[in-house]
Design a protein around this motif. Structure first.
Motif, PDB file in Angstrom:
ATOM      1  N   ARG A  95       1.076  -0.999  -0.023  1.00  0.00           N
ATOM      2  CA  ARG A  95       0.296   0.081  -0.103  1.00  0.00           C
ATOM      3  C   ARG A  95       0.657   1.489  -0.082  1.00  0.00           C
ATOM      4  NH1 ARG A  95      -2.507  -3.046   4.019  1.00  0.00           N
ATOM      5  NH2 ARG A  95      -2.304  -1.404   5.080  1.00  0.00           N
ATOM      6  N   LYS A 146       2.532   1.242  -3.619  1.00  0.00           N
ATOM      7  CA  LYS A 146       1.625   2.071  -4.410  1.00  0.00           C
ATOM      8  C   LYS A 146       1.002   3.632  -4.423  1.00  0.00           C
ATOM      9  CE  LYS A 146      -0.454  -2.725  -5.168  1.00  0.00           C
ATOM     10  NZ  LYS A 146      -1.736  -3.288  -5.219  1.00  0.00           N
ATOM     11  N   GLU A 147       1.033   3.987  -2.584  1.00  0.00           N
ATOM     12  CA  GLU A 147       0.988   5.591  -2.942  1.00  0.00           C
ATOM     13  C   GLU A 147       2.516   6.535  -2.666  1.00  0.00           C
ATOM     14  OE1 GLU A 147      -1.768   8.430  -0.751  1.00  0.00           O
ATOM     15  OE2 GLU A 147      -1.902   6.246  -2.375  1.00  0.00           O
ATOM     16  N   ARG A 206       1.258   6.514  -6.791  1.00  0.00           N
ATOM     17  CA  ARG A 206       0.563   7.944  -7.171  1.00  0.00           C
ATOM     18  C   ARG A 206       0.796   8.722  -7.711  1.00  0.00           C
ATOM     19  NH1 ARG A 206      -4.183  10.341  -5.282  1.00  0.00           N
ATOM     20  NH2 ARG A 206      -3.034   9.530  -3.001  1.00  0.00           N
ATOM     21  N   HIS A 207       1.671   9.156  -5.392  1.00  0.00           N
ATOM     22  CA  HIS A 207       2.125   9.969  -5.894  1.00  0.00           C
ATOM     23  C   HIS A 207       3.404  11.436  -6.401  1.00  0.00           C
ATOM     24  CE1 HIS A 207      -0.143  12.342  -1.672  1.00  0.00           C
ATOM     25  NE2 HIS A 207      -0.561  10.680  -1.864  1.00  0.00           N
ATOM     26  N   TYR A 261       7.573   6.823   6.498  1.00  0.00           N
ATOM     27  CA  TYR A 261       7.458   6.507   4.739  1.00  0.00           C
ATOM     28  C   TYR A 261       7.294   8.204   3.985  1.00  0.00           C
ATOM     29  CZ  TYR A 261       3.888   8.261   0.987  1.00  0.00           C
ATOM     30  OH  TYR A 261       3.468   9.027  -0.057  1.00  0.00           O
TER      31      TYR A 261
END
Length: 116
Positions: free
Chosen positions: A62, A65-66, A69-70, A94
């Motif tokens: 997750r 993928k985040e 995406r950013h 993160y």
């Protein structure tokens, strides 16, 4: 991350592993393989059972993928990418993980700003 941007088939993973180039740092390995039939890139994430239990592996997926995406606009198009998580990424916050992932993408020349 949109479903159309995901690698899902075993055949797609096998093609990227077989014909793609790999680049790594201590936390991640990225395999990249060119594909001409579409404009977008696709991403797959692989986490071994050595990384941890299902909760840990899914959390890593997750987060990756985040991050992708950013930074979707910065990644080179017409590519299939596979990210492999190493144990070094487990305890990273993160922001550090994002920095490490961008580092390995830059190393592989998969970011538009550092394209050769």
């Amino acid at each position: 991350m949109y479903k159309r941007l995901r690698l899902r088939n075993r055949a797609d993973f096998s093609r990227v592993y077989r014909f793609g180039k790999s680049f790594a740092n201590h936390q991640f390995v990225v395999y990249g393989c060119r594909r001409k039939d579409t404009e977008q890139f696709r991403v797959g994430v692989s986490c071994s059972k050595k990384i941890g239990n299902a909760v840990v592996r899914n959390r890593m997926r997750r987060m990756i993928k985040e991050i992708v995406r950013h930074h979707e606009q910065e990644i080179v198009t017409q590519m299939d990418l596979i990210f492999i998580v190493r144990k070094g990424a487990l305890d990273m916050p993160y922001k550090e993980m994002e920095k490490s992932l961008l580092h390995v993408l830059r190393k592989a020349s998969l970011l538009k700003s550092c394209k050769r």
